[in-house]
Design a protein around this motif. Sequence first.
Motif, PDB file in Angstrom:
ATOM      1  N   MET A 132      12.411  26.939   4.420  1.00 14.77           N
ATOM      2  CA  MET A 132      11.167  27.695   4.266  1.00 14.77           C
ATOM      3  C   MET A 132      11.464  29.175   4.473  1.00 14.77           C
ATOM      4  SD  MET A 132       8.093  27.351   3.354  1.00 14.77           S
ATOM      5  CE  MET A 132       7.414  25.707   3.641  1.00 14.77           C
ATOM      6  N   GLN A 162       7.542  25.901   9.794  1.00 13.16           N
ATOM      7  CA  GLN A 162       7.803  26.891  10.859  1.00 13.16           C
ATOM      8  C   GLN A 162       6.662  26.892  11.881  1.00 13.16           C
ATOM      9  OE1 GLN A 162       7.622  29.575   7.675  1.00 13.16           O
ATOM     10  NE2 GLN A 162       9.776  30.163   7.720  1.00 13.16           N
ATOM     11  N   LYS A 186      11.314  27.245  14.485  1.00 12.51           N
ATOM     12  CA  LYS A 186      10.355  28.221  15.026  1.00 12.51           C
ATOM     13  C   LYS A 186       9.957  29.237  13.959  1.00 12.51           C
ATOM     14  CE  LYS A 186      11.828  27.793  19.817  1.00 12.51           C
ATOM     15  NZ  LYS A 186      12.277  28.473  21.050  1.00 12.51           N
ATOM     16  N   GLY A 187      10.912  29.633  13.105  1.00 14.81           N
ATOM     17  CA  GLY A 187      10.619  30.628  12.061  1.00 14.81           C
ATOM     18  C   GLY A 187      11.429  31.891  12.304  1.00 14.81           C
ATOM     19  N   LYS A 200       6.079  34.476  21.844  1.00 15.53           N
ATOM     20  CA  LYS A 200       7.050  33.383  21.808  1.00 15.53           C
ATOM     21  C   LYS A 200       6.511  32.103  22.467  1.00 15.53           C
ATOM     22  CE  LYS A 200      11.780  32.426  23.343  1.00 15.53           C
ATOM     23  NZ  LYS A 200      11.752  31.127  22.745  1.00 15.53           N
ATOM     24  N   THR A 225      16.588  23.369  16.593  1.00 15.47           N
ATOM     25  CA  THR A 225      16.470  24.433  17.595  1.00 15.47           C
ATOM     26  C   THR A 225      17.685  24.398  18.511  1.00 15.47           C
ATOM     27  OG1 THR A 225      15.067  25.319  19.363  1.00 15.47           O
ATOM     28  CG2 THR A 225      15.161  22.938  19.198  1.00 15.47           C
ATOM     29  N   HIS A 226      17.931  25.551  19.193  1.00 16.48           N
ATOM     30  CA  HIS A 226      18.964  25.581  20.240  1.00 16.48           C
ATOM     31  C   HIS A 226      18.306  25.670  21.603  1.00 16.48           C
ATOM     32  CE1 HIS A 226      20.075  27.733  16.538  1.00 16.48           C
ATOM     33  NE2 HIS A 226      21.096  26.915  16.580  1.00 16.48           N
ATOM     34  N   ARG A 288      20.343  36.160  12.265  1.00 19.56           N
ATOM     35  CA  ARG A 288      20.987  35.616  13.471  1.00 19.56           C
ATOM     36  C   ARG A 288      21.127  36.705  14.539  1.00 19.56           C
ATOM     37  NH1 ARG A 288      20.046  32.156  10.178  1.00 19.56           N
ATOM     38  NH2 ARG A 288      18.179  32.260  11.420  1.00 19.56           N
ATOM     39  N   GLU A 291      17.642  37.327  16.102  1.00 18.38           N
ATOM     40  CA  GLU A 291      17.207  36.303  17.048  1.00 18.38           C
ATOM     41  C   GLU A 291      17.781  36.557  18.428  1.00 18.38           C
ATOM     42  OE1 GLU A 291      17.164  32.836  13.753  1.00 18.38           O
ATOM     43  OE2 GLU A 291      18.871  33.008  15.090  1.00 18.38           O
ATOM     44  N   ASN A 295      24.108  39.128  20.131  1.00 25.59           N
ATOM     45  CA  ASN A 295      25.100  38.860  19.075  1.00 25.59           C
ATOM     46  C   ASN A 295      25.645  40.158  18.495  1.00 25.59           C
ATOM     47  OD1 ASN A 295      24.921  36.109  19.264  1.00 25.59           O
ATOM     48  ND2 ASN A 295      23.355  35.915  17.666  1.00 25.59           N
TER      49      ASN A 295
HETATM   50  P1  FDA Z   1      15.023  30.543  20.496  1.00 29.54           P
HETATM   51  O1  FDA Z   1      15.056  31.712  19.576  1.00 29.54           O
HETATM   52  O2  FDA Z   1      13.947  30.477  21.530  1.00 29.54           O
HETATM   53  O3  FDA Z   1      16.432  30.396  21.181  1.00 29.54           O
HETATM   54  C1  FDA Z   1      16.716  29.420  22.177  1.00 29.54           C
HETATM   55  C2  FDA Z   1      18.137  29.660  22.664  1.00 29.54           C
HETATM   56  O4  FDA Z   1      19.042  29.388  21.594  1.00 29.54           O
HETATM   57  C3  FDA Z   1      18.439  31.126  23.035  1.00 29.54           C
HETATM   58  O5  FDA Z   1      18.116  31.404  24.342  1.00 29.54           O
HETATM   59  C4  FDA Z   1      19.913  31.200  22.758  1.00 29.54           C
HETATM   60  O6  FDA Z   1      20.623  30.657  23.845  1.00 29.54           O
HETATM   61  C5  FDA Z   1      20.098  30.304  21.563  1.00 29.54           C
HETATM   62  N1  FDA Z   1      20.051  31.061  20.292  1.00 29.54           N
HETATM   63  C6  FDA Z   1      19.026  31.146  19.425  1.00 29.54           C
HETATM   64  N2  FDA Z   1      19.342  31.889  18.355  1.00 29.54           N
HETATM   65  C7  FDA Z   1      20.601  32.289  18.563  1.00 29.54           C
HETATM   66  C8  FDA Z   1      21.507  33.086  17.818  1.00 29.54           C
HETATM   67  N3  FDA Z   1      21.179  33.623  16.632  1.00 29.54           N
HETATM   68  N4  FDA Z   1      22.742  33.299  18.341  1.00 29.54           N
HETATM   69  C9  FDA Z   1      23.111  32.767  19.527  1.00 29.54           C
HETATM   70  N5  FDA Z   1      22.293  31.994  20.258  1.00 29.54           N
HETATM   71  C10 FDA Z   1      21.067  31.763  19.795  1.00 29.54           C
HETATM   72  N6  FDA Z   1      14.046  29.448   9.974  1.00 29.54           N
HETATM   73  C11 FDA Z   1      13.208  29.599   8.918  1.00 29.54           C
HETATM   74  O7  FDA Z   1      12.345  30.468   8.943  1.00 29.54           O
HETATM   75  N7  FDA Z   1      13.343  28.781   7.813  1.00 29.54           N
HETATM   76  C12 FDA Z   1      14.272  27.786   7.756  1.00 29.54           C
HETATM   77  O8  FDA Z   1      14.351  27.069   6.759  1.00 29.54           O
HETATM   78  C13 FDA Z   1      15.150  27.619   8.873  1.00 29.54           C
HETATM   79  N8  FDA Z   1      16.116  26.658   8.879  1.00 29.54           N
HETATM   80  C14 FDA Z   1      16.834  26.408  10.041  1.00 29.54           C
HETATM   81  C15 FDA Z   1      17.708  25.329  10.127  1.00 29.54           C
HETATM   82  C16 FDA Z   1      18.316  25.007  11.341  1.00 29.54           C
HETATM   83  C17 FDA Z   1      19.222  23.818  11.418  1.00 29.54           C
HETATM   84  C18 FDA Z   1      18.066  25.808  12.503  1.00 29.54           C
HETATM   85  C19 FDA Z   1      18.672  25.465  13.826  1.00 29.54           C
HETATM   86  C20 FDA Z   1      17.261  26.900  12.401  1.00 29.54           C
HETATM   87  C21 FDA Z   1      16.644  27.232  11.189  1.00 29.54           C
HETATM   88  N9  FDA Z   1      15.816  28.345  11.092  1.00 29.54           N
HETATM   89  C22 FDA Z   1      15.004  28.483   9.980  1.00 29.54           C
HETATM   90  C23 FDA Z   1      15.855  29.401  12.138  1.00 29.54           C
HETATM   91  C24 FDA Z   1      14.768  29.214  13.193  1.00 29.54           C
HETATM   92  O9  FDA Z   1      13.517  29.527  12.642  1.00 29.54           O
HETATM   93  C25 FDA Z   1      15.030  30.112  14.412  1.00 29.54           C
HETATM   94  O10 FDA Z   1      14.993  31.458  14.010  1.00 29.54           O
HETATM   95  C26 FDA Z   1      16.347  29.844  15.118  1.00 29.54           C
HETATM   96  O11 FDA Z   1      16.597  28.477  15.201  1.00 29.54           O
HETATM   97  C27 FDA Z   1      16.367  30.416  16.552  1.00 29.54           C
HETATM   98  O12 FDA Z   1      15.383  29.819  17.304  1.00 29.54           O
HETATM   99  P2  FDA Z   1      15.597  28.648  18.388  1.00 29.54           P
HETATM  100  O13 FDA Z   1      14.772  27.493  17.937  1.00 29.54           O
HETATM  101  O14 FDA Z   1      17.017  28.336  18.559  1.00 29.54           O
HETATM  102  O15 FDA Z   1      14.885  29.175  19.676  1.00 29.54           O
END
Ligand code: FDA
Length: 306
Positions: A132, A162, A186-187, A200, A225-226, A288, A291, A295
């Motif tokens: 998305m 998202q 999350k987006g 958030k 998600t991470h 990346r 986020e 990094n």
């Molecule tokens: P959050 O941002 O709260 O992070 C939680 C923890 O994860 C952080 O404290 C950190 O430790 C770690 N972390 C997160 N991002 C990091 C980074 N860049 N580098 C290092 N550590 C990091 N979005 C979208 O809009 N359309 C899509 O189609 C997709 N597809 C997609 C596929 C997959 C498999 C994933 C995992 C993610 C996506 N995303 C996406 C991206 C998603 O929207 C989001 O921006 C990222 O996953 C980061 O958010 P978290 O859920 O990890 O949570």
Amino acid sequence: MSFTRKVILTLSTNPFVTRFVSKYGMKWGAARFVAGETMDETVTKVKELNAKGLVVTLDLLGESVTTRKEAEAATQAAIDSFEVIRKENLDSNVSVKLTQLGLDIDESFCLDQMDRIVAKARETDNFVRIDMEDSPRVDATIRIFDALFERVGKQHVGLVIQSYLYRSQEDVRKLGKKKANLRIVKGAYKEPKEVAYPDKKDVDRAYLELVEQHLKNGCYTAVATHDDAIINWTKQFVADHDIPRSQFEFQMLYGIAESLQLQLVREGYKVRVYTPYGKDWYPYFSRRIAERPANALFVLKSFFRK
Ligand code: FDA
């Protein structure tokens, strides 16, 4: 969305920054998030991931193309990737972005491209997930998904939702009725507060609600998600509600939270690594960095090590 994140996403569209980072970025740090610039390099990385018990979704980098020729080339590349997966016996499916396949040129042209891709997914008994993108494209993306779903069903095509968008609960309700296979994220785009939660904590809360809603509907859910708290919550939720492990998977991005990926594999969960490859890595890389601004420090450190 935080101030730093907004600044980084805005800078990432600046032509000077784009040219400069595109020239040097892969060497300095994008390689951490991108499996390779060629398919051969990528196949080696996918085999390494598979050997560790991780499954993969391959994503050819690229988005927002402006010509039919570029869109057709990306379509062919997606089709070819299914062949490579079969030939190399990789445990992988494929993710695509519709703006790479001509969505901004013409919706029905884009649907034609996707028709060819899902036909290949079906022929190779595989699966394609539509990523998305930003909010103005959500309606068209769902329309295209619906049309493809009618043709090939949930086994061969899935979608992403998202949690930062206010509309997502309603979208998940509708998609749940037909048992669509969804990845919840999350987006990652810069969105106005008229369409997306600015805080958030609201995005995180909405995330849990969407996962709960979709799992309770008996639908396959990719929890992408991470975020430790969300992952732990999901583990508890599926245990409390007797949801089988065959109904969900965790997904994370290539190069992020690798020890957590492996820990979940050891605990017996399915974990899929979103593995981007190709030369057009810049917009993906910028998201990346946005986020997690730390990094950017990692990239700068690589620069000074040269
Ligand atoms: P959050 O941002 O709260 O992070 C939680 C923890 O994860 C952080 O404290 C950190 O430790 C770690 N972390 C997160 N991002 C990091 C980074 N860049 N580098 C290092 N550590 C990091 N979005 C979208 O809009 N359309 C899509 O189609 C997709 N597809 C997609 C596929 C997959 C498999 C994933 C995992 C993610 C996506 N995303 C996406 C991206 C998603 O929207 C989001 O921006 C990222 O996953 C980061 O958010 P978290 O859920 O990890 O949570």
